[in-house]
Design a protein around this motif. Sequence first.
Motif, PDB file in Angstrom:
ATOM      1  N   GLU A  29     -27.774   2.672  -9.769  1.00 51.32           N
ATOM      2  CA  GLU A  29     -27.144   3.208  -8.565  1.00 51.32           C
ATOM      3  C   GLU A  29     -26.289   2.148  -7.875  1.00 51.32           C
ATOM      4  O   GLU A  29     -25.162   2.421  -7.432  1.00 51.32           O
ATOM      5  CB  GLU A  29     -28.209   3.718  -7.600  1.00 51.32           C
ATOM      6  CG  GLU A  29     -28.834   5.038  -7.991  1.00 51.32           C
ATOM      7  CD  GLU A  29     -29.747   5.543  -6.891  1.00 51.32           C
ATOM      8  OE1 GLU A  29     -29.228   5.937  -5.841  1.00 51.32           O
ATOM      9  OE2 GLU A  29     -30.978   5.510  -7.086  1.00 51.32           O
ATOM     10  N   GLU A  30     -26.825   0.948  -7.763  1.00 46.96           N
ATOM     11  CA  GLU A  30     -26.085  -0.127  -7.107  1.00 46.96           C
ATOM     12  C   GLU A  30     -24.800  -0.437  -7.856  1.00 46.96           C
ATOM     13  O   GLU A  30     -23.745  -0.672  -7.249  1.00 46.96           O
ATOM     14  CB  GLU A  30     -26.968  -1.377  -7.013  1.00 46.96           C
ATOM     15  CG  GLU A  30     -28.134  -1.223  -6.044  1.00 46.96           C
ATOM     16  CD  GLU A  30     -29.093  -2.399  -6.097  1.00 46.96           C
ATOM     17  OE1 GLU A  30     -28.870  -3.306  -6.936  1.00 46.96           O
ATOM     18  OE2 GLU A  30     -30.068  -2.405  -5.323  1.00 46.96           O
ATOM     19  N   ARG A  33     -22.332   2.400  -7.164  1.00 43.20           N
ATOM     20  CA  ARG A  33     -21.793   2.348  -5.800  1.00 43.20           C
ATOM     21  C   ARG A  33     -20.748   1.250  -5.671  1.00 43.20           C
ATOM     22  O   ARG A  33     -19.729   1.406  -4.998  1.00 43.20           O
ATOM     23  CB  ARG A  33     -22.924   2.106  -4.791  1.00 43.20           C
ATOM     24  CG  ARG A  33     -23.763   3.353  -4.493  1.00 43.20           C
ATOM     25  CD  ARG A  33     -24.552   3.172  -3.202  1.00 43.20           C
ATOM     26  NE  ARG A  33     -25.470   2.047  -3.278  1.00 43.20           N
ATOM     27  CZ  ARG A  33     -26.745   2.149  -3.660  1.00 43.20           C
ATOM     28  NH1 ARG A  33     -27.252   3.331  -3.991  1.00 43.20           N
ATOM     29  NH2 ARG A  33     -27.517   1.086  -3.695  1.00 43.20           N
ATOM     30  N   GLU A  34     -20.987   0.128  -6.327  1.00 44.01           N
ATOM     31  CA  GLU A  34     -20.054  -0.998  -6.246  1.00 44.01           C
ATOM     32  C   GLU A  34     -18.797  -0.749  -7.064  1.00 44.01           C
ATOM     33  O   GLU A  34     -17.712  -1.230  -6.721  1.00 44.01           O
ATOM     34  CB  GLU A  34     -20.738  -2.286  -6.724  1.00 44.01           C
ATOM     35  CG  GLU A  34     -19.923  -3.534  -6.472  1.00 44.01           C
ATOM     36  CD  GLU A  34     -20.713  -4.812  -6.727  1.00 44.01           C
ATOM     37  OE1 GLU A  34     -20.114  -5.904  -6.626  1.00 44.01           O
ATOM     38  OE2 GLU A  34     -21.925  -4.720  -7.021  1.00 44.01           O
ATOM     39  N   PRO A  36     -17.293   2.550  -8.180  1.00 40.00           N
ATOM     40  CA  PRO A  36     -17.234   4.014  -8.253  1.00 40.00           C
ATOM     41  C   PRO A  36     -16.140   4.483  -9.203  1.00 40.00           C
ATOM     42  O   PRO A  36     -15.145   3.791  -9.423  1.00 40.00           O
ATOM     43  CB  PRO A  36     -16.925   4.414  -6.809  1.00 40.00           C
ATOM     44  CG  PRO A  36     -16.207   3.225  -6.232  1.00 40.00           C
ATOM     45  CD  PRO A  36     -16.834   2.031  -6.875  1.00 40.00           C
ATOM     46  N   HIS A  58     -23.076  10.703  -8.300  1.00 39.18           N
ATOM     47  CA  HIS A  58     -22.287   9.819  -9.153  1.00 39.18           C
ATOM     48  C   HIS A  58     -21.658  10.610 -10.300  1.00 39.18           C
ATOM     49  O   HIS A  58     -22.216  11.599 -10.786  1.00 39.18           O
ATOM     50  CB  HIS A  58     -23.160   8.692  -9.700  1.00 39.18           C
ATOM     51  CG  HIS A  58     -23.753   7.816  -8.638  1.00 39.18           C
ATOM     52  ND1 HIS A  58     -22.974   6.993  -7.852  1.00 39.18           N
ATOM     53  CD2 HIS A  58     -25.030   7.654  -8.219  1.00 39.18           C
ATOM     54  CE1 HIS A  58     -23.755   6.347  -7.001  1.00 39.18           C
ATOM     55  NE2 HIS A  58     -24.993   6.734  -7.194  1.00 39.18           N
TER      56      HIS A  58
END
Length: 255
Positions: A29-30, A33-34, A36, A58
């Motif tokens: 997930e991280e 998010r960083e 996309p 996502h």
Amino acid sequence: MNAYSSLEATLHDIFWAEEGEPAELQLLEETLREYPGPSLEIGCGSGRLLLPLLQKGHEVEGVELSSEMLEMCRKAATDLSLEPVLYEADMTAFDPGKTYRSVLVPAFTLQLAPDPAAALAHFCKLLEAGGVIYLSVFIPMAELHRELPEGQWYEDHGAKLPDGRSATLETRHGLDRKARILTREHRYRLHGADGSLEAEHESQQTIRWFTARQLRGMLAKAGLEPIHAIADFDPEQPVDEEAQIITVVARKVGV
């Protein structure tokens, strides 16, 4: 003895569920998010990681060789009102005709490739310029330190099913220390509520491992520059000689 088919496919997620929430999910997930944008999970299986990532919004597609695992993924997705984009293909030759912002190779999938270095180079081709690859690999410390008996069957996993039946997984392994190859034979069994054997399936895995230094060399040769790396899924734990699990995020360099 095809991998991820028959009883192995059926019981795969049941055994994983015994371990609790996937340790990699937060790290994935991280990364998304960083960075996309469109992403591809290599070896998505039954969607154990893919579907939770889709639920969180996502944009992730999946490629998987096992048709049975993909069917499980589609069924689970339907139950969640999701419509994932899935491909049935060999990860080492998959060509979707497009590139991605990120390629995810979790759960030590890279080590199942006959030639991990070539597979890594192929995955790099699936990235857009400046895109990133997330991958995790492990070193079989328990086998190397003889904490598990080589050449002998041992109980690996067990689980009780809601209907009263039970499932077991036995494993037998062999090591080629010089070539850094771990071979695992798996014996899956499904038992009735009365203990009788209802089904059995055997499969085999060939896993290649490498040191952190060798991994850095493979990344560089593939055209990837490490951004950060952690040990044992712990964001606070740097990679050292004691690391059993190495997780890396690397960026595609050049044009």
